[in-house]
Design an enzyme around this catalytic site. Structure first.
Site, short mmCIF file in Angstrom:
data_model
loop_
_atom_site.label_atom_id
_atom_site.label_comp_id
_atom_site.label_asym_id
_atom_site.label_seq_id
_atom_site.Cartn_x
_atom_site.Cartn_y
_atom_site.Cartn_z
N GLU A 115 0.96 -1.54 0.68
CA GLU A 115 -0.10 0.07 0.38
C GLU A 115 1.27 1.08 0.19
OE1 GLU A 115 -3.04 0.31 3.39
OE2 GLU A 115 -3.27 -1.59 2.86
N ASP A 172 -6.47 10.17 9.51
CA ASP A 172 -4.84 9.35 10.10
C ASP A 172 -4.45 9.84 11.97
OD1 ASP A 172 -3.96 7.26 8.17
OD2 ASP A 172 -3.99 9.34 6.75
N TYR A 197 -11.25 -4.63 3.58
CA TYR A 197 -10.14 -4.01 4.35
C TYR A 197 -10.79 -3.43 5.55
CZ TYR A 197 -6.08 -1.47 6.18
OH TYR A 197 -5.71 -0.22 7.32
#
Lengths: 291, 405
Positions: free
Chosen positions: A62, A73, A188
């Protein structure tokens, strides 16, 4: 449009992701997926790390695309983005890095992970054409839920680019089919409700979540967020098809910079050694569990 | 880009939260179920007369609505043209229009059973208004504020603390309002069960732009009634400043389908549009996706968001509410911009002529009013939204004027 094994793509995909998971299934082991931010802290460092990752045991890579406002994040990946941005990183440059990687490796899948705006500004059609040509296999776009599928997900599938969707602890059974409908390549699973590089989920919670996802889809299930050590990666690999490690690797990059923010001589080897340890954890997990 | 003239400018957004191509729900999957829950709860509340009655009661007795519509006679005389009215939303409790929205959302959060409230703030006005309603209902309150803004808005930081809120300094990114919003979103993702995110402007993912607008619409609805009482007819021109755009949409919305009314939004031009240091998203930006919606943004050629600049911390945001982007492209509202120094002049003019110290945000609107009023006839009715009082800004203004306090 829906299909139990993932969304149909219209143009042919690169086939790399499918081939990789098929080979892993045949070997009876899970995939190790490292994440690094493109051009963190320099293009040269990213190029060298990428080049070494497959031999260190990375099954899929990734590659983060910088965005000024990475809302999902934590501090480690935010800092990586700032370092890359300070060096002038752009999406166009990231494609160039992939293109160069492909001259030496035509089998390791590369997934770009980022936020929508840089892709939107690049132009969706132009981006998909350039990304395919560069050798990108799939996309993970954090801020494009199924509600906004027409933006990039459907055009990507039409162009033969995998669109890997995130499922989370808040994605309930009622919502899950919509999340899975246009997912391709793999799914995911974000193992915590939170941002990257912070809390870790319990093994029981991960196992339950993977079981739930598997009852809805035949796609491989990758698990990420909160996996920091070879031991944690190994535990995840016992129940999931892939383990993703991002913040811990990115933090190691941060820890190996000189006072000017430039890579120290040992940076690339240190990162690759850690990747090897994580990969060993993932790859040996089921074998050890069986012994 | 041309957009077909719609039958009504007040029918948006569509079911997916779009105003034309703007708006939408560009958020991480973790937040999607929460956003759908907020939307569902808001739709139910809107349809519940008990909710509306409770809100009206608090607006009347706690906020102090309706706010007056005031004929600014000395400013009118000074400009020598249009008859200028101020909508006095600076007289609300906490000194700005922000509380209209906070009151609506806090009652919604209570209906949803949420015990913890988070908010972002730039100048601190929305933070103070949020801390206020949290104190009123005994709810935990965490306000994210850029470290840079904490330094330049110390009085509001202390106010929030007095009201029982925790102010968390944001050091990520550029440590201003957009980063505070990022950190608030990060908090929400990590505290999905307990927490309600009380967004302060008409931005963010659907349903926030529409919901916050609905709570601010009261401004224009009151103006209509008050102007009919004062002049027996509707106003000719409406002017309001725009950061995210909540006070402006609040004034404009009820009048969007009155074709004879000129509607003007005033963005912050900072050091000037050509300087590159400004906060004029519509004039100096282009469409992109940030904080859950598509709208005009200040950004570079790679889609990285750029810093905004304005002397007014409340206008210092690189985006704008999506409905404004749509009203801009459809041509219904005319968007102009005013620089820091022009706003400073208007700030002083209003203080001396009307005995009203305006916030730096409406001082931008005021500056534009002073530009256009002289060329308009005496029977032209102009309404400006005085959306905040200037007490919070006296230190900033003193510094800009070179005065030691």
């Amino acid at each position: 449009m829906s299909a139990p094994t993932g969304a149909p793509t219209h143009a042919a995909t690169s086939g790399r992701i499918e081939a990789r998971f098929a080979a892993l299934a045949a070997e009876g082991r899970a995939a190790f997926i490292p994440f690094i931010m493109a051009a963190d802290p320099t293009v040269a460092a990213t190029r060298d790390i990428l080049k070494g990752l497959p031999a260190a045991g990375a099954d899929i890579i990734e590659l983060g695309v910088i965005f000024s406002d990475p809302m999902a994040d934590g501090p480690a990946i935010q800092a990586a983005g700032l370092r890359a941005k300070a060096g002038g990183a752009t999406l166009r440059q990231t494609l160039e890095i992939v293109r160069e990687f492909r001259t030496g490796d035509d089998t390791t899948p590369i997934i770009l992970m980022g936020y929508y705006n840089p892709f939107y500004i690049y132009g969706v059609e132009a981006f998909l054409a350039d990304a395919k040509e560069a050798g990108v296999d799939g996309l993970i776009i954090v801020d494009l839920p199924p509600e906004e599928d027409s933006e990039l997900c459907l055009p990507a599938l039409d162009a033969g680019m995998h669109f890997v969707r995130l499922a989370t602890p808040t994605t309930d059974d009622q919502r899950l089919p919509a999340v899975l409908e246009h997912t391709s390549g793999f799914i995911y699973y974000v193992s915590i409700a939170g941002i990257t590089g912070t809390a870790s989920a319990t093994q029981d919670a991960i196992q339950a979540a993977v079981t739930r996802l598997k009852s809805h889809t035949d796609l491989p299930v990758a698990v990420g967020f909160g996996i920091r050590t070879p031991e944690q990666a190994a535990a995840v690999a016992q129940v999931a098809d892939a383990a993703v490690v991002g913040s811990a690797i990115v933090q190691l990059i941060a820890d190996n910079l000189d006072e000017n923010g430039q890579p120290t001589a040992g940076l690339v080897d240190t990162v690759l050694d850690f990747a090897r340890a994580l990969a060993d954890g993932v790859h040996g997990a089921r074998r050890r569990a069986a012994e | 880009m041309t957009i077909e003239r719609p039958n009504s400018y007040r029918s948006g957004p569509d079911g997916k939260g779009h105003f034309g191509i703007f708006g939408g729900r560009y958020v991480a999957e973790t937040l999607m179920p929460l956003i759908l829950e907020v939307e569902k709860a808001y739709e139910a509340a809107k349809a519940d007369p008990a909710y509306q009655a409770e809100l009206d009661d608090y607006l009347k007795h706690y906020v102090g609505r309706p706010s007056p519509l005031y004929h600014a006679s000395r400013l009118t005389e000074h400009c020598g043209g249009a008859k200028i009215y101020f909508k006095r939303d600076e007289l609300n409790h906490t000194g700005a229009h922000k509380i209209n929205n906070c009151m609506g959302q806090i009652l919604l959060a209570r209906r949803m059973g949420k015990k913890r409230i988070i908010a972002e703030t730039g100048a601190g006005q929305h933070g103070v208004a949020t801390a206020t309603v949290c104190a009123l209902f005994g709810l935990e309150c965490v306000v994210y504020m850029g470290a840079t803004d904490i330094e330049r808005q110390a009085p509001n930081v202390f106010r929030m603390k007095l009201l029982g809120a925790e102010v968390r300094p944001v050091t990520s990114g550029t440590a201003t309002l957009k980063d505070a919003m990022n950190d608030a979103l990060r908090d929400w993702v990590a505290n999905v069960d307990s927490t309600y995110y009380l967004i302060g402007t008409v931005a963010g993912p659907h349903p926030y732009p529409a919901m916050v607008r609905d709570f601010q619409r009261v401004i224009g609805v009151e103006v209509r009634e008050q102007m009919m009482a004062a002049e027996g007819r509707l106003p000719d021109t409406l002017v309001a400043c725009i950061g995210g755009g909540s006070n402006a949409i609040g004034l404009f919305h009820d009048f969007l389908d009155e074709p004879d009314i000129d509607i003007i939004g005033v963005e912050a031009a900072g050091h000037g549009l050509e300087s590159g240091e400004h906060a004029a998203s519509l004039t100096g930006g282009r469409p992109g996706v940030l904080h859950g919606n598509r709208t005009y943004l200040l950004q570079d050629g790679d889609g990285q968001i750029q810093d905004a600049h304005s002397i007014s911390a409340g206008l210092d945001y690189p985006g704008i509410g999506p409905e404004h982007s749509w009203l801009h492209e459809s041509g219904r509202v005319n968007y102009v911009s005013v620089t820091d120094s022009e706003a400073l002049e208007a700030f002083q003019l209003c203080s001396r002529l009307e005995g009203i110290i305006p916030a730096l945000e409406p001082a931008h609107a005021l500056s534009h009013v002073a530009k256009i009023a002289p060329d308009l006839p005496a029977d032209h009715l102009l309404v400006m939204n005085m959306c905040g009082r200037g007490d919070k800004d006296v230190f900033t203004v003193a510094a800009a004027l070179g005065e030691e306090l």
